[in-house]
Design an enzyme around this catalytic site. Structure first.
Site, short mmCIF file in Angstrom:
data_model
loop_
_atom_site.label_atom_id
_atom_site.label_comp_id
_atom_site.label_asym_id
_atom_site.label_seq_id
_atom_site.Cartn_x
_atom_site.Cartn_y
_atom_site.Cartn_z
N LYS A 110 41.98 45.00 42.72
CA LYS A 110 40.89 44.26 43.35
C LYS A 110 41.27 43.86 44.78
O LYS A 110 40.42 43.83 45.66
CB LYS A 110 40.55 43.02 42.52
CG LYS A 110 40.21 43.31 41.05
CD LYS A 110 39.09 44.32 40.89
CE LYS A 110 38.69 44.50 39.44
NZ LYS A 110 37.83 45.71 39.25
N GLU A 145 38.02 51.10 45.83
CA GLU A 145 38.73 50.83 44.56
C GLU A 145 38.63 52.07 43.69
O GLU A 145 37.55 52.65 43.53
CB GLU A 145 38.10 49.64 43.83
CG GLU A 145 38.82 49.33 42.51
CD GLU A 145 38.22 48.15 41.73
OE1 GLU A 145 37.37 47.43 42.27
OE2 GLU A 145 38.63 47.99 40.56
N VAL A 168 31.83 44.37 48.91
CA VAL A 168 31.50 43.89 47.57
C VAL A 168 32.72 43.96 46.64
O VAL A 168 33.61 44.77 46.86
CB VAL A 168 30.36 44.75 46.97
CG1 VAL A 168 29.09 44.59 47.79
CG2 VAL A 168 30.73 46.22 46.85
N THR A 169 32.70 43.12 45.59
CA THR A 169 31.79 42.02 45.40
C THR A 169 32.43 40.73 45.88
O THR A 169 33.65 40.62 45.92
CB THR A 169 31.38 41.83 43.91
OG1 THR A 169 32.55 41.49 43.14
CG2 THR A 169 30.75 43.07 43.35
N GLN A 215 37.21 22.46 51.86
CA GLN A 215 38.50 21.82 52.11
C GLN A 215 39.03 22.18 53.51
O GLN A 215 40.22 22.45 53.69
CB GLN A 215 39.52 22.20 51.04
CG GLN A 215 39.07 21.90 49.62
CD GLN A 215 40.10 22.31 48.59
OE1 GLN A 215 41.19 21.72 48.53
NE2 GLN A 215 39.77 23.31 47.80
N ASP A 240 34.99 48.27 49.55
CA ASP A 240 34.45 48.91 48.34
C ASP A 240 32.94 49.14 48.36
O ASP A 240 32.27 48.98 47.32
CB ASP A 240 34.85 48.11 47.10
CG ASP A 240 36.35 47.99 46.94
OD1 ASP A 240 37.09 48.57 47.74
OD2 ASP A 240 36.80 47.29 46.01
N LYS A 243 42.67 51.82 46.95
CA LYS A 243 43.41 50.75 46.28
C LYS A 243 43.16 50.80 44.77
O LYS A 243 42.03 51.01 44.33
CB LYS A 243 43.01 49.38 46.85
CG LYS A 243 41.54 49.02 46.69
CD LYS A 243 41.24 47.74 47.48
CE LYS A 243 39.84 47.23 47.31
NZ LYS A 243 39.47 46.81 45.97
N CYS A 273 36.52 41.61 44.61
CA CYS A 273 37.41 42.26 45.57
C CYS A 273 37.44 41.59 46.93
O CYS A 273 38.47 41.60 47.61
CB CYS A 273 37.07 43.74 45.68
SG CYS A 273 37.48 44.62 44.16
N1 TIU Z 1 35.16 45.92 44.34
C1 TIU Z 1 35.03 45.04 43.36
O1 TIU Z 1 34.62 43.91 43.58
N2 TIU Z 1 35.33 45.47 42.06
C2 TIU Z 1 34.72 44.98 40.94
O2 TIU Z 1 35.03 45.42 39.84
N3 TIU Z 1 33.76 44.01 41.10
C3 TIU Z 1 32.95 43.48 40.14
O3 TIU Z 1 32.25 42.51 40.44
N4 TIU Z 1 32.91 44.02 38.94
#
Ligand code: TIU
Length: 230
Positions: A133, A73, A158-159, A203, A25, A130, A163
């Site tokens: 997430k 996304e 990200v993030t 862990q 993303d 996609k 995702c």
């Molecule tokens: N790609 C992804 O992480 N989608 C999000 O909406 N991330 C946020 O941190 N908002």
């Protein structure tokens, strides 16, 4: 060709033939002003630091002929693949599907939905669209990996806590071993970045390994990357 990466909680072995670089993303909607990330109230400049190290990793993967997968996304234009729970959640300045300065927010085919210029896919690389997430949910990602004999993933993008985490958790449950590159994943929240990475490797590596990109680049047999964007 198998190499060993110095990672947390321990060495991560990977065969470049059966490992995919997954770039999650890295879209204008998350990394540039005027997109989905900013509508949620975030400072999108925080994600831009991911781009230079990710360019170096992408160049190495391309030089080695590794499988490269980019994800995006977003939703089809009539939003039929966007659950009401996602569409109506919170109070963003613009909702998914609303017109924004970079096109309709998080809608496929719009300028803002596409990947930033610095990391644009090249011919032969997979681009997985996609609706959620995770990269496996509602996509051909798993089938594409299986068709290529991929068993391990180097995960970036990200993030970190949204995702990236969702994808790594999905992958872990499907039997993939995942290495997350700490400087090639980004969050709008520095504390989530730190804790998100710690959660993966804790862990004994409860759902993956974590290493800086330098550890991967040191391990990979790539010597001729001069001229790589820095
Ligand atoms: N790609 C992804 O992480 N989608 C999000 O909406 N991330 C946020 O941190 N908002």
């Amino acid at each position: 060709m198998t190499v060993t990466v110095d990672a947390d909680p321990g060495p991560f072995e990977l065969d470049v033939a059966t490992t995919a670089l997954v770039i999650i993303d890295m879209q204008r909607d998350f990394c540039e002003p005027g997109g989905f990330g900013e509508t949620l109230g975030n400072d999108v400049s925080l994600l831009r630091g991911v781009i230079p190290p990710l360019q170096r990793v992408l160049a190495a993967a391309r030089a080695l002929g590794m499988t490269v997968v980019h994800t995006r996304e977003g939703h089809v234009p009539d939003l039929s693949d966007c659950p009401p729970a996602k569409l109506h959640r919170g109070s963003p300045s613009l909702r998914i599907g609303d017109p924004g300065p970079k096109g309709r927010i998080l809608v496929r085919g719009e300028y803002g939905h596409d990947i930033v210029d610095e990391l644009a896919p090249v011919e032969g690389e997979l681009v997985v669209d996609k609706p959620g997430k995770g990269s496996f949910h509602g996509t051909s990602f798993g089938a594409e990996l299986a068709a290529r004999g991929i068993t391990r993933l180097v995960v970036t993008g990200v993030t970190t806590e949204v995702c990236v985490h969702t994808t790594v958790r999905e992958a872990n449950d499907r039997g993939y071993e995942c290495l997350v590159l700490s400087d090639c994943v980004g969050s709008y929240f520095p504390e989530f970045q730190r804790v998100g990475l710690a959660m993966i490797a804790a862990q004994g590596g409860i759902f993956g390994w974590v290493a800086p990109s330098a550890a991967l680049l040191t391990a990979l047999p790539v010597t001729a990357l001069e001229g790589t964007p820095s």
